[in-house]
Write a protein that holds these residues in place. Structure first.
Motif, mmCIF file in Angstrom:
data_model
loop_
_atom_site.group_PDB
_atom_site.id
_atom_site.type_symbol
_atom_site.label_atom_id
_atom_site.label_comp_id
_atom_site.label_asym_id
_atom_site.label_seq_id
_atom_site.Cartn_x
_atom_site.Cartn_y
_atom_site.Cartn_z
ATOM 1 N N GLY A 79 0.789 -1.219 0.000
ATOM 2 C CA GLY A 79 0.000 0.000 0.000
ATOM 3 C C GLY A 79 0.825 1.274 0.000
ATOM 4 N N GLU A 80 2.150 1.141 0.123
ATOM 5 C CA GLU A 80 3.020 2.310 0.121
ATOM 6 C C GLU A 80 3.545 2.593 -1.290
ATOM 7 N N ILE A 81 3.859 3.851 -1.515
ATOM 8 C CA ILE A 81 4.474 4.261 -2.766
ATOM 9 C C ILE A 81 5.925 4.605 -2.465
ATOM 10 N N TRP A 82 6.825 4.019 -3.247
ATOM 11 C CA TRP A 82 8.261 4.209 -3.071
ATOM 12 C C TRP A 82 8.889 4.619 -4.392
ATOM 13 N N TRP A 83 9.978 5.385 -4.312
ATOM 14 C CA TRP A 83 10.834 5.625 -5.471
ATOM 15 C C TRP A 83 11.813 4.465 -5.482
ATOM 16 N N ALA A 84 11.927 3.785 -6.616
ATOM 17 C CA ALA A 84 12.801 2.617 -6.704
ATOM 18 C C ALA A 84 13.424 2.540 -8.090
ATOM 19 N N ASP A 85 14.540 1.845 -8.174
ATOM 20 C CA ASP A 85 15.223 1.616 -9.444
ATOM 21 C C ASP A 85 14.541 0.425 -10.110
ATOM 22 N N VAL A 86 13.675 0.708 -11.092
ATOM 23 C CA VAL A 86 12.843 -0.316 -11.726
ATOM 24 C C VAL A 86 13.398 -0.635 -13.109
ATOM 25 N N PRO A 87 13.685 -1.916 -13.393
ATOM 26 C CA PRO A 87 14.224 -2.276 -14.707
ATOM 27 C C PRO A 87 13.162 -2.165 -15.802
ATOM 28 N N ARG A 107 13.487 -9.995 1.438
ATOM 29 C CA ARG A 107 14.353 -9.984 0.246
ATOM 30 C C ARG A 107 13.979 -8.909 -0.764
ATOM 31 N N GLY A 108 12.730 -8.419 -0.733
ATOM 32 C CA GLY A 108 12.298 -7.435 -1.711
ATOM 33 C C GLY A 108 10.793 -7.285 -1.723
ATOM 34 N N ALA A 109 10.270 -6.867 -2.887
ATOM 35 C CA ALA A 109 8.829 -6.615 -2.966
ATOM 36 C C ALA A 109 8.335 -6.751 -4.405
ATOM 37 N N ASP A 110 7.056 -7.074 -4.526
ATOM 38 C CA ASP A 110 6.363 -7.051 -5.809
ATOM 39 C C ASP A 110 5.718 -5.677 -5.921
ATOM 40 N N VAL A 111 5.939 -5.003 -7.057
ATOM 41 C CA VAL A 111 5.450 -3.631 -7.226
ATOM 42 C C VAL A 111 4.741 -3.465 -8.567
ATOM 43 N N LEU A 112 3.916 -2.434 -8.632
ATOM 44 C CA LEU A 112 3.322 -1.979 -9.886
ATOM 45 C C LEU A 112 3.957 -0.637 -10.218
ATOM 46 N N LYS A 113 4.314 -0.447 -11.479
ATOM 47 C CA LYS A 113 4.962 0.794 -11.919
ATOM 48 C C LYS A 113 3.954 1.934 -12.004
ATOM 49 N N ILE A 114 4.437 3.135 -11.723
ATOM 50 C CA ILE A 114 3.645 4.355 -11.873
ATOM 51 C C ILE A 114 4.339 5.209 -12.926
ATOM 52 N N THR A 115 3.560 5.722 -13.878
ATOM 53 C CA THR A 115 4.114 6.554 -14.932
ATOM 54 C C THR A 115 3.407 7.902 -14.978
ATOM 55 N N ARG A 150 9.184 -7.760 -9.656
ATOM 56 C CA ARG A 150 9.844 -8.118 -8.397
ATOM 57 C C ARG A 150 11.123 -7.299 -8.279
ATOM 58 N N LEU A 151 11.274 -6.562 -7.175
ATOM 59 C CA LEU A 151 12.467 -5.760 -6.928
ATOM 60 C C LEU A 151 13.153 -6.239 -5.659
ATOM 61 N N SER A 152 14.482 -6.200 -5.673
ATOM 62 C CA SER A 152 15.227 -6.545 -4.463
ATOM 63 C C SER A 152 15.120 -5.388 -3.472
ATOM 64 N N SER A 153 15.411 -5.647 -2.232
ATOM 65 C CA SER A 153 15.350 -4.602 -1.200
ATOM 66 C C SER A 153 16.272 -3.439 -1.518
ATOM 67 N N ALA A 154 17.403 -3.715 -2.171
ATOM 68 C CA ALA A 154 18.375 -2.668 -2.492
ATOM 69 C C ALA A 154 17.849 -1.691 -3.540
ATOM 70 N N ALA A 155 16.830 -2.057 -4.298
ATOM 71 C CA ALA A 155 16.305 -1.192 -5.370
ATOM 72 C C ALA A 155 15.498 -0.020 -4.824
ATOM 73 N N PHE A 156 15.027 -0.113 -3.585
ATOM 74 C CA PHE A 156 14.169 0.928 -3.026
ATOM 75 C C PHE A 156 15.010 2.077 -2.485
ATOM 76 N N ALA A 157 14.684 3.290 -2.951
ATOM 77 C CA ALA A 157 15.499 4.454 -2.624
ATOM 78 C C ALA A 157 14.859 5.373 -1.597
ATOM 79 N N ASP A 158 13.556 5.644 -1.734
ATOM 80 C CA ASP A 158 12.954 6.671 -0.894
ATOM 81 C C ASP A 158 11.458 6.429 -0.762
ATOM 82 N N HIS A 159 10.967 6.494 0.456
ATOM 83 C CA HIS A 159 9.534 6.366 0.713
ATOM 84 C C HIS A 159 8.846 7.633 0.244
#
Length: 180
Positions: A79-87, A107-115, A150-159
């Motif tokens: 339910g949170e929105i994060w800035w992440a390095d998404v391939p 280990r990480g998270a499943d996310v939906l991209k926002i554009t 699927r993103l690794s935990s390291a991909a998340f930059a900022d809440h």
């Protein structure tokens, strides 16, 4: 023979100089013009890696290291929105972009991209209110309802913030998406 080696060296130097010039031009053209209101002095650069420059206005605030705020968790939660390095789907690189966390573990998270691109004519995207989590946004964004990434935990930059409650209920009701 020595003359051929000189020509080969000259050609290699010319190619290297062209590559360096193009790389420098790309870095300069994708440099953010300033910081976003409410984001402090750190600028988020988000953008392609080793790919052509993005169109004007595609810059997002730069990823900053996670801070240990006392008012929130340091790990993504559903339910949170994060800035992440998404391939990119084609594997040609990645960019820092906002995303909605569907499910998270250590280990990480499943996310939906926002554009920020207008996807109002598509059934696989839904408008998402943006100003709550991106005060500098000039318009709402669109949440992709296609297959999660699927993103690794390291991909998340900022809440960035929380998803609108009505939209979160709608997303959780979609059968093809994983639930927390």
């Amino acid at each position: 023979m020595p003359e051929a080696l000189l020509w080969a060296a000259a050609i290699l130097l010319a190619v290297a100089a062209g590559w360096a010039w193009n790389s420098w031009r790309h870095r300069v053209s994708t440099r953010p013009s300033g910081t976003r209101p409410g984001r402090g002095a750190t600028a988020r650069t988000g953008g392609r890696r080793s790919a052509p420059p993005r169109p004007r206005g595609a810059d997002r605030p730069a990823a900053k290291p996670r801070s240990r705020d006392t008012d929130r968790q340091d790990a993504p939660a559903p339910g949170e929105i994060w800035w992440a390095d998404v391939p990119y789907a084609d594997g040609s690189g990645s960019k820092v972009r906002p995303c909605l966390v569907l499910r998270a573990d250590s280990r990480g998270a499943d996310v939906l991209k926002i554009t920020s691109q207008d996807k109002s004519d598509r059934d696989d995207h839904v408008r998402i209110p943006t100003r709550d989590w991106d005060p500098g946004a000039e318009h709402d964004s669109y949440l992709s309802l296609t297959e999660p990434t699927r993103l690794s935990s390291a991909a998340f930059a900022d809440h960035a913030g929380r998803c609108d409650a009505d939209l979160w209920r709608k997303v959780r009701s979609l059968r093809h998406l994983p639930t927390p």
